[in-house]
Design an enzyme around this catalytic site. Structure first.
Site, PDB file in Angstrom:
ATOM      1  N   SER A  94      -9.710 -51.161  39.862  1.00  0.00           N
ATOM      2  CA  SER A  94     -10.019 -52.253  38.935  1.00  0.00           C
ATOM      3  C   SER A  94      -9.074 -52.262  37.745  1.00  0.00           C
ATOM      4  O   SER A  94      -8.866 -53.296  37.120  1.00  0.00           O
ATOM      5  CB  SER A  94     -11.472 -52.175  38.459  1.00  0.00           C
ATOM      6  OG  SER A  94     -11.708 -50.945  37.823  1.00  0.00           O
ATOM      7  N   HIS A  99      -4.132 -43.974  37.855  1.00  0.00           N
ATOM      8  CA  HIS A  99      -5.028 -42.978  37.278  1.00  0.00           C
ATOM      9  C   HIS A  99      -5.663 -42.149  38.375  1.00  0.00           C
ATOM     10  O   HIS A  99      -5.904 -42.633  39.478  1.00  0.00           O
ATOM     11  CB  HIS A  99      -6.111 -43.624  36.411  1.00  0.00           C
ATOM     12  CG  HIS A  99      -6.860 -44.722  37.080  1.00  0.00           C
ATOM     13  ND1 HIS A  99      -6.359 -45.999  37.196  1.00  0.00           N
ATOM     14  CD2 HIS A  99      -8.075 -44.740  37.692  1.00  0.00           C
ATOM     15  CE1 HIS A  99      -7.229 -46.770  37.834  1.00  0.00           C
ATOM     16  NE2 HIS A  99      -8.279 -46.019  38.160  1.00  0.00           N
TER      17      HIS A  99
HETATM   18  P1  5GP Z   1     -10.648 -47.841  39.162  1.00  0.00           P
HETATM   19  O1  5GP Z   1     -11.817 -48.662  39.618  1.00  0.00           O
HETATM   20  O2  5GP Z   1      -9.469 -48.722  38.778  1.00  0.00           O
HETATM   21  O3  5GP Z   1     -10.252 -46.751  40.130  1.00  0.00           O
HETATM   22  O4  5GP Z   1     -11.123 -47.069  37.886  1.00  0.00           O
HETATM   23  C1  5GP Z   1     -11.071 -47.599  36.608  1.00  0.00           C
HETATM   24  C2  5GP Z   1     -11.998 -46.784  35.767  1.00  0.00           C
HETATM   25  O5  5GP Z   1     -11.694 -47.036  34.404  1.00  0.00           O
HETATM   26  C3  5GP Z   1     -13.479 -47.107  35.949  1.00  0.00           C
HETATM   27  O6  5GP Z   1     -14.169 -45.949  36.394  1.00  0.00           O
HETATM   28  C4  5GP Z   1     -13.926 -47.575  34.566  1.00  0.00           C
HETATM   29  O7  5GP Z   1     -15.205 -47.087  34.216  1.00  0.00           O
HETATM   30  C5  5GP Z   1     -12.863 -46.997  33.653  1.00  0.00           C
HETATM   31  N1  5GP Z   1     -12.579 -47.773  32.463  1.00  0.00           N
HETATM   32  C6  5GP Z   1     -12.341 -49.118  32.402  1.00  0.00           C
HETATM   33  N2  5GP Z   1     -12.082 -49.489  31.128  1.00  0.00           N
HETATM   34  C7  5GP Z   1     -12.169 -48.359  30.379  1.00  0.00           C
HETATM   35  C8  5GP Z   1     -11.996 -48.115  28.982  1.00  0.00           C
HETATM   36  O8  5GP Z   1     -11.707 -48.998  28.175  1.00  0.00           O
HETATM   37  N3  5GP Z   1     -12.143 -46.828  28.551  1.00  0.00           N
HETATM   38  C9  5GP Z   1     -12.450 -45.820  29.434  1.00  0.00           C
HETATM   39  N4  5GP Z   1     -12.580 -44.591  28.908  1.00  0.00           N
HETATM   40  N5  5GP Z   1     -12.622 -46.022  30.755  1.00  0.00           N
HETATM   41  C10 5GP Z   1     -12.485 -47.272  31.220  1.00  0.00           C
END
Ligand code: 5GP
Ligand code: ZN
Length: 133
Positions: A94, A99
């Site tokens: 997302s 990361h």
């Molecule tokens: P993805 O779904 O891209 O693998 O993971 C993105 C992660 O970023 C999600 O687990 C979400 O909770 C985290 N996340 C999104 N926006 C923020 C933010 O502004 N601060 C922090 N600390 N985490 C975030």
């Protein structure tokens, strides 16, 4: 990169609970806390995903993720952990800044990462040929 939330955290434009930082990367607590102690390791430089990042950065981030995992597991009294990186929408990405998730685990039910057995529908020879060509 403009409008990238993780670039903003890396640049300290917005706050994050940063638990580790060096010249190449930083680690901070994921807001969602999918499991207790859920942490993200990101490069300071913007790459959309693991495939876009250079090998040196990827290697460095995984070594940092490994070291942090050990201390998080110990300090949070976790019983195990998942380390994963989602790549593209279909895989659950997302935020399009590479990361690594560190997900400390306490019990089997708290998080679903299910590997369904499709072996009866999949021809391993065909998969092998496709990947090896
Ligand atoms: P993805 O779904 O891209 O693998 O993971 C993105 C992660 O970023 C999600 O687990 C979400 O909770 C985290 N996340 C999104 N926006 C923020 C933010 O502004 N601060 C922090 N600390 N985490 C975030
Ligand atoms: Zn970014």
């Amino acid at each position: 990169m403009d409008n990238c939330i993780f670039c903003k955290i890396a640049n300290k434009d917005i706050p994050g609970k940063i638990i580790y930082e060096d010249d190449v990367c930083l680690a901070f607590l994921d807001l969602s806390q999918a499991t207790y102690g859920h942490t993200l390791v990101i490069p300071k430089k913007h790459f959309a995903n693991i495939l876009e990042a250079d090998d040196e950065t990827v290697a460095h981030l995984f070594v940092v993720a490994k070291k942090l995992s050990a201390s998080i597991m110990s300090n949070c009294h976790a019983n195990g952990l998942n380390i994963l990186t989602n790549t593209d929408e279909v895989a659950g990405q997302s935020v399009y800044h590479f990361h690594i998730h560190i997900l400390p685990r306490y019990d089997k039910e708290e998080l679903t990462i299910e590997f369904t057995d499709h072996s009866n529908q999949t021809n391993l020879d065909e998969v092998y040929e496709k990947i090896m060509k």
